[in-house]
Design a protein around this motif. Structure first.
Motif, PDB file in Angstrom:
ATOM      1  N   GLN A 197       1.453   6.525  -6.880  1.00  0.00           N
ATOM      2  CA  GLN A 197       0.343   7.387  -7.300  1.00  0.00           C
ATOM      3  C   GLN A 197       0.672   8.861  -7.067  1.00  0.00           C
ATOM      4  N   ASP A 198       1.335   9.164  -5.961  1.00  0.00           N
ATOM      5  CA  ASP A 198       1.756  10.540  -5.682  1.00  0.00           C
ATOM      6  C   ASP A 198       2.752  11.017  -6.727  1.00  0.00           C
ATOM      7  N   SER A 210       4.030  14.210 -11.464  1.00  0.00           N
ATOM      8  CA  SER A 210       4.594  14.232 -12.805  1.00  0.00           C
ATOM      9  C   SER A 210       3.573  14.716 -13.827  1.00  0.00           C
ATOM     10  N   ALA A 211       2.337  14.294 -13.676  1.00  0.00           N
ATOM     11  CA  ALA A 211       1.299  14.693 -14.629  1.00  0.00           C
ATOM     12  C   ALA A 211       0.998  16.179 -14.536  1.00  0.00           C
ATOM     13  N   SER A 212       1.047  16.736 -13.325  1.00  0.00           N
ATOM     14  CA  SER A 212       0.751  18.157 -13.172  1.00  0.00           C
ATOM     15  C   SER A 212       1.978  19.019 -13.428  1.00  0.00           C
ATOM     16  N   GLY A 213       3.148  18.407 -13.428  1.00  0.00           N
ATOM     17  CA  GLY A 213       4.370  19.168 -13.650  1.00  0.00           C
ATOM     18  C   GLY A 213       4.874  19.840 -12.393  1.00  0.00           C
ATOM     19  N   ALA A 214       4.192  19.636 -11.277  1.00  0.00           N
ATOM     20  CA  ALA A 214       4.596  20.263 -10.021  1.00  0.00           C
ATOM     21  C   ALA A 214       5.868  19.619  -9.508  1.00  0.00           C
ATOM     22  N   LYS A 252       0.828  -1.211   0.000  1.00  0.00           N
ATOM     23  CA  LYS A 252       0.000   0.000   0.000  1.00  0.00           C
ATOM     24  C   LYS A 252       0.857   1.254   0.000  1.00  0.00           C
ATOM     25  N   GLU A 253       1.940   1.255   0.801  1.00  0.00           N
ATOM     26  CA  GLU A 253       2.834   2.414   0.837  1.00  0.00           C
ATOM     27  C   GLU A 253       3.496   2.632  -0.512  1.00  0.00           C
ATOM     28  N   THR A 254       3.919   1.567  -1.137  1.00  0.00           N
ATOM     29  CA  THR A 254       4.560   1.667  -2.447  1.00  0.00           C
ATOM     30  C   THR A 254       3.572   2.187  -3.484  1.00  0.00           C
TER      31      THR A 254
END
Length: 136
Positions: free
Chosen positions: A86-87, A92-96, A79-81
């Motif tokens: 997911q984080d 990466s998707a938002s570029g933040a 779950k942690e992995t």
């Protein structure tokens, strides 16, 4: 080959595969011993010595005594992995968080640069260099 019947070959293969399965279980147990944060150093050393000096009995006792906890620790680790993955995907998707990122992060950076240029904090040359760096 005539002096080694087919049934003996099957029996040998069965013992070989059981031995390989036991090795996998031993490695799984040793990794679980070292990854368990609840065990003290002495307890880890004790379990490790027990599993290595009396291997078959040690592995059997470990699975009986701590098998359920081993499964729970594996599930929690998975779950942690997954949460970390997911984080990472969201960032990466938002570029933040990435200086040369694309998407919303790059757009936010360009908007911030344009605002700084409009306020006079950046010259045209500095603005163009920073813009090229973000879009690269």
């Amino acid at each position: 080959m005539d002096d080694y019947p087919l049934l003996d070959l099957f029996w040998t293969m069965l013992w070989f595969f059981l031995w390989i399965m036991w090795l996998f279980l031993l490695f799984k147990i040793v990794s679980d011993i070292f990854r368990d944060h609840e065990l003290s150093g002495w307890a880890k050393a004790g379990w490790l010595i027990f599993c290595l000096l009396i291997p078959f009995i040690g592995v059997l006792v470990y699975v009986i005594a701590r098998g359920t906890g081993m499964t729970e620790r594996d599930a929690a680790r998975a779950k942690e992995t997954e949460a970390a993955f997911q984080d990472y995907v969201r960032k990466s998707a938002s570029g933040a968080g990435s200086p040369g990122g694309s998407g919303a992060g790059a757009a936010d950076e360009l908007a911030r640069l344009a605002d700084l240029k409009a306020k006079g904090a950046l010259t045209e040359d500095e603005f163009q260099k920073a813009k090229a760096k973000i879009l690269a």
